[in-house]
Every structure is written in structure tokens, then in C-alpha cells.
Scaffold this motif. Structure first.
Motif, mmCIF file in Angstrom:
data_model
loop_
_atom_site.group_PDB
_atom_site.id
_atom_site.type_symbol
_atom_site.label_atom_id
_atom_site.label_comp_id
_atom_site.label_asym_id
_atom_site.label_seq_id
_atom_site.Cartn_x
_atom_site.Cartn_y
_atom_site.Cartn_z
ATOM 1 N N LEU A 180 -3.201 -6.192 0.829
ATOM 2 C CA LEU A 180 -4.537 -6.383 1.401
ATOM 3 C C LEU A 180 -4.629 -7.700 2.174
ATOM 4 O O LEU A 180 -5.240 -7.755 3.246
ATOM 5 N N LEU A 181 -4.018 -8.757 1.647
ATOM 6 C CA LEU A 181 -4.003 -10.044 2.347
ATOM 7 C C LEU A 181 -3.289 -9.913 3.691
ATOM 8 O O LEU A 181 -3.758 -10.439 4.707
ATOM 9 N N GLU A 182 -2.192 -9.183 3.706
ATOM 10 C CA GLU A 182 -1.461 -8.940 4.950
ATOM 11 C C GLU A 182 -2.321 -8.138 5.933
ATOM 12 O O GLU A 182 -2.315 -8.411 7.138
ATOM 13 N N ALA A 183 -3.053 -7.159 5.414
ATOM 14 C CA ALA A 183 -3.923 -6.355 6.279
ATOM 15 C C ALA A 183 -5.033 -7.201 6.888
ATOM 16 O O ALA A 183 -5.469 -6.939 8.013
ATOM 17 N N VAL A 184 -5.481 -8.224 6.177
ATOM 18 C CA VAL A 184 -6.572 -9.086 6.660
ATOM 19 C C VAL A 184 -6.044 -10.158 7.612
ATOM 20 O O VAL A 184 -6.603 -10.383 8.684
ATOM 21 N N LEU A 185 -4.956 -10.827 7.226
ATOM 22 C CA LEU A 185 -4.517 -12.018 7.964
ATOM 23 C C LEU A 185 -3.248 -11.855 8.792
ATOM 24 O O LEU A 185 -2.894 -12.770 9.530
ATOM 25 N N TRP B 53 6.923 6.650 -2.002
ATOM 26 C CA TRP B 53 7.812 6.693 -3.160
ATOM 27 C C TRP B 53 7.335 5.758 -4.263
ATOM 28 O O TRP B 53 7.496 6.037 -5.441
ATOM 29 N N LEU B 54 6.700 4.668 -3.883
ATOM 30 C CA LEU B 54 6.190 3.734 -4.879
ATOM 31 C C LEU B 54 4.912 4.275 -5.517
ATOM 32 O O LEU B 54 4.710 4.158 -6.728
ATOM 33 N N VAL B 55 4.052 4.868 -4.703
ATOM 34 C CA VAL B 55 2.838 5.498 -5.239
ATOM 35 C C VAL B 55 3.236 6.572 -6.243
ATOM 36 O O VAL B 55 2.682 6.652 -7.345
ATOM 37 N N LEU B 56 4.218 7.380 -5.875
ATOM 38 C CA LEU B 56 4.697 8.445 -6.761
ATOM 39 C C LEU B 56 5.211 7.874 -8.078
ATOM 40 O O LEU B 56 4.905 8.402 -9.158
ATOM 41 N N ALA B 57 5.968 6.796 -8.018
ATOM 42 C CA ALA B 57 6.502 6.177 -9.238
ATOM 43 C C ALA B 57 5.389 5.630 -10.126
ATOM 44 O O ALA B 57 5.390 5.844 -11.347
ATOM 45 N N ALA C 273 -0.143 -7.838 -7.926
ATOM 46 C CA ALA C 273 0.262 -8.775 -6.869
ATOM 47 C C ALA C 273 0.566 -8.033 -5.573
ATOM 48 O O ALA C 273 0.183 -8.491 -4.482
ATOM 49 N N LEU C 274 1.237 -6.890 -5.689
ATOM 50 C CA LEU C 274 1.565 -6.129 -4.483
ATOM 51 C C LEU C 274 0.299 -5.649 -3.781
ATOM 52 O O LEU C 274 0.173 -5.786 -2.560
ATOM 53 N N VAL C 275 -0.649 -5.115 -4.535
ATOM 54 C CA VAL C 275 -1.904 -4.670 -3.919
ATOM 55 C C VAL C 275 -2.590 -5.846 -3.238
ATOM 56 O O VAL C 275 -3.025 -5.744 -2.082
ATOM 57 N N ALA C 276 -2.697 -6.967 -3.932
ATOM 58 C CA ALA C 276 -3.372 -8.134 -3.363
ATOM 59 C C ALA C 276 -2.677 -8.611 -2.092
ATOM 60 O O ALA C 276 -3.337 -8.920 -1.086
ATOM 61 N N LEU D 181 4.283 -10.769 6.191
ATOM 62 C CA LEU D 181 4.871 -10.671 4.850
ATOM 63 C C LEU D 181 5.714 -9.411 4.641
ATOM 64 O O LEU D 181 6.100 -9.125 3.517
ATOM 65 N N GLY D 182 5.974 -8.685 5.708
ATOM 66 C CA GLY D 182 6.655 -7.394 5.603
ATOM 67 C C GLY D 182 7.889 -7.390 4.724
ATOM 68 O O GLY D 182 8.031 -6.560 3.825
ATOM 69 N N GLU D 183 8.823 -8.318 4.965
ATOM 70 C CA GLU D 183 10.052 -8.353 4.175
ATOM 71 C C GLU D 183 9.763 -8.679 2.717
ATOM 72 O O GLU D 183 10.328 -8.078 1.808
ATOM 73 N N TRP D 184 8.861 -9.626 2.488
ATOM 74 C CA TRP D 184 8.503 -9.989 1.110
ATOM 75 C C TRP D 184 7.836 -8.819 0.395
ATOM 76 O O TRP D 184 8.085 -8.582 -0.789
ATOM 77 N N LEU D 185 6.988 -8.105 1.119
ATOM 78 C CA LEU D 185 6.333 -6.940 0.525
ATOM 79 C C LEU D 185 7.356 -5.861 0.175
ATOM 80 O O LEU D 185 7.212 -5.183 -0.839
ATOM 81 N N GLY D 186 8.371 -5.732 0.997
ATOM 82 C CA GLY D 186 9.440 -4.768 0.707
ATOM 83 C C GLY D 186 10.177 -5.113 -0.577
ATOM 84 O O GLY D 186 10.424 -4.239 -1.422
#
Length: 182
Positions: free
Chosen positions: A135-140, A86-90, A129-132, A144-149
Motif C-alpha cells: 500500500l505504501l508503494e501504491a501511494v508513494l 500464488w501468494l494469495v493462494l498460499a 508488513a507486506l500489505v503495508a 520497492l519492487g525488488e524488496w516486495l518480491g
């Protein structure tokens, strides 16, 4: 070609490499490339303004490179399931609306001035910031799930608001142009 335009071209050239890195699961390298591309965006604007190197080409090339980087990152990360659909679509819809609006405005008035608003710049900062952080979450795996939400919701809100702002500004300018001619 001046330095700011070369930096914009470099950022544009980085886009396919970002996609390849993401598809290969090389999130750390993708993060590094994304941050480097972001730094070129800051540098090209600074150099262009500070040293009087603003050009017509740069005024077109810079936003194209920015949008190519952001939209490609969102589509790729969305396809990978790291950013909600839904975010990609927006994000993609907003940029398509801006592109179609810009072309329509140019067609109607013969002019086109790319002047991002403060809201649009804030939106872009949140999108980056969201992309970064994704990606940071994917690496480390920082949890950050709730913050990313919450950041995704903020990106959605500013994406919609800035898209509507562009539409309103262009409609007002088009009406003013028509009134001045009519």
C-alpha cells in the motif's frame, strides 16, 4: 463488553471499509485504516493481558478479526494485481487448512486451544508488513519492487512452514488424546 473485545470488533468492522477504499483506489486511506486496524490488534492483546481482561469471546474474536483483515487484504490486493496470485493462494489455503484442522481437532477431542506459535506470529508480522509496504508503494511509488518480491518469498516460506507446523501440532495432540482414551 470489555475494551479488548470492542477493539477486536472494531477491527472486524473495518474489513469492508478496507475493501471499499482499495476498490476506490484510495490507497492512502486504505493504508491508514490498515495501520489503525493493526494498532487495535496490538492494543487489544496488551490491554487483555496487562489488565486481566482476557475472555473466552476475546480468544475467539481476536484471531477471527485478524484473519478476516489479512485474508481480505490479500484477496483484494491480489485481485487488483498488487500481490501475486500464488501468494494469495498460499495465504488463503493456509488459513483454510488451519480452520478445517481446528474444527476437526475440536470434533475429535471436544477441545480447542488457540495458541499461535512464534513462527505463526512471525508469519503474521511478515504478512502484515507486506500489505503495508504494498500500500505504501501504491501511494508513494518508492521503487520497492525488488524488496516486495523478496518479502513475498519470505511470506510464502513462513506461510507454508507455519501451516505445516499447525498440522503437525494438531496431529500429535489428536494422537495423544486418542492414546489417553484408548
Amino acid at each position: 463488553m470489555n475494551l479488548p473485545n470492542a477493539l477486536s470488533l472494531l477491527r472486524l468492522a473495518a474489513v469492508p471499509f478496507l475493501v471499499l477504499l482499495l476498490h476506490d483506489g484510495r490507497h492512502g486511506a486504505a493504508l491508514g485504516l490498515f495501520v489503525l486496524a493493526g494498532l487495535t490488534d496490538a492494543a487489544d492483546g496488551f490491554v487483555a493481558k496487562r489488565f486481566g481482561q482476557e475472555t473466552r469471546l476475546g480468544k475467539v474474536l481476536d484471531p477471527i478479526a485478524d484473519k478476516a483483515l489479512v485474508v481480505t487484504a490479500y484477496v483484494t490486493l491480489g485481485w487488483m494485481g498488487l500481490i501475486p496470485f500464488w501468494l494469495v493462494l498460499a495465504v488463503v489455503t493456509r488459513d483454510l487448512v488451519i480452520l478445517v484442522g481446528a474444527l476437526a481437532y475440536h470434533y475429535l477431542t471436544g477441545a480447542l486451544e488457540m495458541a499461535p506459535s512464534v513462527l505463526s506470529k512471525f508469519n503474521t508480522a511478515l504478512q502484515l508488513a507486506l500489505v503495508a509496504l504494498v500500500l505504501l508503494e501504491a501511494v508513494l511509488a518508492l521503487g520497492l519492487g525488488e524488496w516486495l518480491g523478496w518479502l513475498a518469498v519470505a511470506v510464502l516460506a513462513t506461510t507454508v512452514a507455519s501451516g505445516l507446523q499447525y498440522v503437525l501440532v494438531w496431529v500429535r495432540k489428536a494422537w495423544a488424546h486418542e492414546s489417553a482414551e484408548g
